[in-house]
Structure formats: C-alpha cells, structure tokens
Design a protein around this motif. Structure first.
Motif, PDB file in Angstrom:
ATOM      1  N   LEU A 158       0.812  -1.083  -0.004  1.00 26.54           N
ATOM      2  CA  LEU A 158       0.020  -0.035  -0.085  1.00 26.54           C
ATOM      3  C   LEU A 158       0.884   1.048  -0.008  1.00 26.54           C
ATOM      4  N   LYS A 159       0.822   2.207   1.087  1.00 22.90           N
ATOM      5  CA  LYS A 159       1.697   3.589   1.056  1.00 22.90           C
ATOM      6  C   LYS A 159       3.145   3.315   1.077  1.00 22.90           C
ATOM      7  N   PRO A 160       3.700   2.275   1.549  1.00 27.35           N
ATOM      8  CA  PRO A 160       5.246   2.093   1.435  1.00 27.35           C
ATOM      9  C   PRO A 160       5.539   2.191   0.008  1.00 27.35           C
ATOM     10  N   SER A 161       4.939   1.084  -0.799  1.00 29.28           N
ATOM     11  CA  SER A 161       5.224   0.702  -2.329  1.00 29.28           C
ATOM     12  C   SER A 161       4.670   1.911  -2.908  1.00 29.28           C
ATOM     13  N   SER A 162       3.782   2.861  -2.908  1.00 25.20           N
ATOM     14  CA  SER A 162       3.365   3.911  -3.431  1.00 25.20           C
ATOM     15  C   SER A 162       4.468   5.025  -3.347  1.00 25.20           C
ATOM     16  N   ILE A 163       4.988   5.368  -2.000  1.00 28.78           N
ATOM     17  CA  ILE A 163       6.003   6.332  -1.965  1.00 28.78           C
ATOM     18  C   ILE A 163       7.280   6.001  -2.564  1.00 28.78           C
ATOM     19  N   ILE A 164       7.902   4.628  -2.785  1.00 28.16           N
ATOM     20  CA  ILE A 164       8.680   4.028  -3.303  1.00 28.16           C
ATOM     21  C   ILE A 164       8.794   4.217  -4.970  1.00 28.16           C
ATOM     22  N   THR A 189      -3.392  18.785 -27.552  1.00 33.87           N
ATOM     23  CA  THR A 189      -4.275  18.219 -26.452  1.00 33.87           C
ATOM     24  C   THR A 189      -4.443  19.554 -25.515  1.00 33.87           C
ATOM     25  N   PRO A 190      -5.390  19.921 -24.734  1.00 34.32           N
ATOM     26  CA  PRO A 190      -5.642  21.211 -23.914  1.00 34.32           C
ATOM     27  C   PRO A 190      -4.923  20.990 -22.730  1.00 34.32           C
ATOM     28  N   THR A 191      -4.403  21.993 -22.207  1.00 33.50           N
ATOM     29  CA  THR A 191      -3.579  22.161 -20.974  1.00 33.50           C
ATOM     30  C   THR A 191      -4.446  21.545 -19.759  1.00 33.50           C
ATOM     31  N   ILE A 192      -3.523  20.790 -18.969  1.00 32.09           N
ATOM     32  CA  ILE A 192      -4.291  20.152 -17.726  1.00 32.09           C
ATOM     33  C   ILE A 192      -4.111  21.209 -16.539  1.00 32.09           C
ATOM     34  N   THR A 193      -4.908  21.518 -15.868  1.00 35.63           N
ATOM     35  CA  THR A 193      -4.998  22.411 -14.644  1.00 35.63           C
ATOM     36  C   THR A 193      -4.331  21.573 -13.610  1.00 35.63           C
ATOM     37  N   THR A 194      -3.954  22.429 -12.598  1.00 37.50           N
ATOM     38  CA  THR A 194      -3.086  21.763 -11.372  1.00 37.50           C
ATOM     39  C   THR A 194      -4.242  21.177 -10.738  1.00 37.50           C
ATOM     40  N   GLU A 195      -5.407  21.707 -10.593  1.00 34.87           N
ATOM     41  CA  GLU A 195      -6.334  20.914  -9.734  1.00 34.87           C
ATOM     42  C   GLU A 195      -6.744  19.711 -10.297  1.00 34.87           C
ATOM     43  N   ALA A 196      -6.858  19.465 -11.590  1.00 30.79           N
ATOM     44  CA  ALA A 196      -7.316  18.331 -12.547  1.00 30.79           C
ATOM     45  C   ALA A 196      -6.144  17.367 -12.067  1.00 30.79           C
ATOM     46  N   GLN A 197      -4.617  18.017 -12.275  1.00 35.90           N
ATOM     47  CA  GLN A 197      -3.879  16.971 -12.027  1.00 35.90           C
ATOM     48  C   GLN A 197      -3.739  16.242 -10.461  1.00 35.90           C
ATOM     49  N   GLN A 198      -3.998  17.016  -9.448  1.00 38.74           N
ATOM     50  CA  GLN A 198      -4.323  16.562  -8.234  1.00 38.74           C
ATOM     51  C   GLN A 198      -5.276  15.695  -8.274  1.00 38.74           C
ATOM     52  N   THR A 199      -6.435  16.089  -8.623  1.00 37.48           N
ATOM     53  CA  THR A 199      -7.566  14.793  -8.730  1.00 37.48           C
ATOM     54  C   THR A 199      -7.008  13.423  -9.231  1.00 37.48           C
ATOM     55  N   LEU A 200      -6.434  13.556 -10.555  1.00 40.90           N
ATOM     56  CA  LEU A 200      -6.182  12.369 -11.140  1.00 40.90           C
ATOM     57  C   LEU A 200      -4.957  11.650 -10.628  1.00 40.90           C
ATOM     58  N   SER A 201      -4.033  12.588  -9.682  1.00 39.37           N
ATOM     59  CA  SER A 201      -3.066  11.804  -9.133  1.00 39.37           C
ATOM     60  C   SER A 201      -3.557  11.219  -7.922  1.00 39.37           C
ATOM     61  N   LEU A 202      -4.754  11.511  -7.219  1.00 41.05           N
ATOM     62  CA  LEU A 202      -5.403  10.881  -5.982  1.00 41.05           C
ATOM     63  C   LEU A 202      -6.023   9.628  -6.552  1.00 41.05           C
ATOM     64  N   ALA A 203      -6.524   9.794  -7.552  1.00 41.45           N
ATOM     65  CA  ALA A 203      -7.463   8.765  -8.215  1.00 41.45           C
ATOM     66  C   ALA A 203      -6.591   7.689  -8.672  1.00 41.45           C
ATOM     67  N   GLY A 204      -5.158   8.066  -9.115  1.00 40.47           N
ATOM     68  CA  GLY A 204      -4.125   6.964  -9.787  1.00 40.47           C
ATOM     69  C   GLY A 204      -3.643   6.517  -8.530  1.00 40.47           C
ATOM     70  N   GLN A 205      -3.404   6.792  -7.345  1.00 36.72           N
ATOM     71  CA  GLN A 205      -3.083   6.490  -6.083  1.00 36.72           C
ATOM     72  C   GLN A 205      -4.016   5.367  -5.658  1.00 36.72           C
ATOM     73  N   ARG A 206      -5.275   5.612  -5.482  1.00 40.80           N
ATOM     74  CA  ARG A 206      -6.143   4.560  -5.155  1.00 40.80           C
ATOM     75  C   ARG A 206      -6.198   3.426  -6.257  1.00 40.80           C
ATOM     76  N   ILE A 207      -6.080   3.673  -7.425  1.00 40.44           N
ATOM     77  CA  ILE A 207      -6.165   2.495  -8.354  1.00 40.44           C
ATOM     78  C   ILE A 207      -4.879   1.763  -8.023  1.00 40.44           C
ATOM     79  N   GLY A 208      -3.825   2.467  -7.793  1.00 39.08           N
ATOM     80  CA  GLY A 208      -2.309   1.587  -7.516  1.00 39.08           C
ATOM     81  C   GLY A 208      -2.668   0.646  -6.293  1.00 39.08           C
TER      82      GLY A 208
END
Length: 284
Positions: A158-164, A189-208
């Motif tokens: 979970l989190k240790p692997s995610s950090i590594i 491709t349209p520019t990705i906003t910072t807010e969208a990046q953070q949302t995708l990043s959190l979703a990617g973490q959960r998927i991982g």
C-alpha cells in the motif's frame, strides 16, 4: 511448514468457538440496520443536528431491536438479563459512535473507522453473551510468523510501495505532470490544470493500491493467469493514451509506473510465499 502449522493451529482454536450463527446474525442485523433500513434523510439530519437529531435515536433503537432479535433466536443463553444487556450495549454504543462520526469529515477514512468500531462492539457482545473470552485469547496467541508475514505484505504494497514508486519515477514526473506549453495548433491536447492533476493523482494512487492488493492476493493464491488478466484489463482502459502520438511521454510514464508496481508486488508476494513455504516455482 509454517503455513501448515499456523493453519492447523488456527483451525484448532476456531473450532473451540460455539454459536457461530449468533455472530453471523449480529453482523446481519448491523448490515440491515445501517445500510438498508436507514434512509439518507436520517444520515443528513444526523450530520446537521448531531445528538439532537431524532432519527439518530430511532436508528440506534433499530440496531438494538434487531440485535435483540438475533440474540433471542440464535443465542443458547436463556438469561434475559444477558440478552438484554447485549442488545443495550449495541444500541448505546452505536448511538455514541454515530454522534462522534457526525462531527467528522464524511470521507472513506471516517466510514472505515466507524464500521470497524461497530464490528468490534459486536464481537465484544458476542464474546460476552457466549462467555468465550478464553477461546478468543487462545486464537490470538495462535497467530504465528506466517500470519504476520501476510499482514506485513499487504501493508507493504500500500503506502510504502506507493512512496517508493513515486521516488523512482520522480526523474520523469516533472516532464509529464507539469502544465504543457500553449500551442496555436488546434489539434493539440488542452492544458491540464493543477486541480485536475491533483484529482487524477489521488485517483491514480487509489487505483495503484487496489491493483497491488489484487496482484498480491493472486500471487499468494498462485493464480498468475489472473494477474495477466488484470494487466490486460488495465491496458485496454489505457488504449486511448497509447494511440495518441502527442501523449507518448505520458504513455511511457504510465507503463513505467505500471511495471514498477508489478515488479514490486511480485517481489513482496514471492518473499511472503517463501516464508509461508509454498513458492510457486520449486527446484527439482
């Protein structure tokens, strides 16, 4: 072997428990009262008015009544005091836990902690009514290295692997996650906003997290074909990115992250399997 010894010890300890149907009945009563017999309007009033919300009292009373029915029908105890006390403990504790939850953020963490607390209370009531404290202590004492290894493996993916993984991919993260420079070409491709990046990043973490938990489970069950199916399914969802020439960096970044995650999970799973004594590949 460790796995066989630990498994045999657990089976012997759990075989000492009586009235397992009572525990199932109490959990079923909780499931019905908390998820099927509780309207959303009750939850909304609880979160707004907290302990002053009338539906909260009705909700706790419902839990007590259903628990009392389960205790009366499934318990071998003929003591009305014991049965009534068990139902009262469930009702009062549920009320107090839900009041505390009403002051917390309504997120996944709060939900998991809330349900965990309710289940612990149900287990305590089950042990109280059936007077099986000794069997419970014996079961805890039977936990061996194999069980601890499995718990450690799941925590590690979970989190240790995610950090590594994040640290390993950091040399390329800035090239992919930063905003793209504006271009006059209409097909860019349209520019990705910072807010969208953070949302995708959190979703990617959960998927991982889910991906590695499933892969570890398949490794421990020696179901490597299911891992191939999991990776293939993920690749299908990523097919759109793979076919876009302008997103080549993102594609390479995703593939690198995926295979790093797979490699780490395989390493942890095989190490755990070796400790359990059932390596999928054995020497002749």
């Amino acid at each position: 072997m460790i796995a066989e010894t630990s498994k045999g010890a657990i089976v012997n300890a759990t075989s000492e428990f009586s009235q397992p149907e009572l525990l199932v009945g109490l959990l079923l009563a909780h499931l019905l009262a908390d998820f099927y017999f509780q309207p959303y309007s009750w939850v909304k009033q609880r979160n707004e008015r907290h302990a002053l919300a009338l539906p909260l009292y009705l909700h706790a009373l419902l839990h007590g009544v259903l628990a009392l029915i389960a205790l009366a029908l499934l318990s071998d105890s003929y003591s009305m005091v014991t049965t009534g006390t068990g139902a009262l403990i469930i009702a009062v504790s549920h009320f107090k836990i839900d009041v505390i939850k009403s002051y917390c953020s309504q997120n996944t963490t709060a939900f998991v902690i809330d349900q965990f607390a309710h289940v612990i209370v149900i287990l305590v009531v089950f042990l109280y009514v059936t007077n099986q404290w000794h069997s419970a202590l014996e079961l805890i004492k039977q936990l061996g290295a194999g069980h601890l290894a499995v718990i450690l493996a799941y925590l590690a993916v979970l989190k240790p692997s995610s950090i590594i993984i994040k640290q390993l991919l950091s040399p390329w993260s800035s090239e992919v996650l930063t905003n793209k420079t504006p271009s006059a070409h209409p097909n860019d491709t349209p520019t990705i906003t910072t807010e969208a990046q953070q949302t995708l990043s959190l979703a990617g973490q959960r998927i991982g997290y889910l991906e590695r938990v499933l892969m570890l489970t398949f490794v421990l069950l020696n179901q490597f074909s299911a891992i191939g199916f999991l990776i293939a399914a993920k690749s299908i969802f990523r097919f759109g990115d793979l076919t876009k020439h302008q997103d080549r960096k993102l594609t390479e970044y995703v593939l690198l992250g995926t295979f790093t995650s797979v490699a780490m999970t395989f390493a942890i799973g095989l190490a755990c399997a070796a400790l359990l004594g059932h390596m999928p590949i054995k020497s002749q």
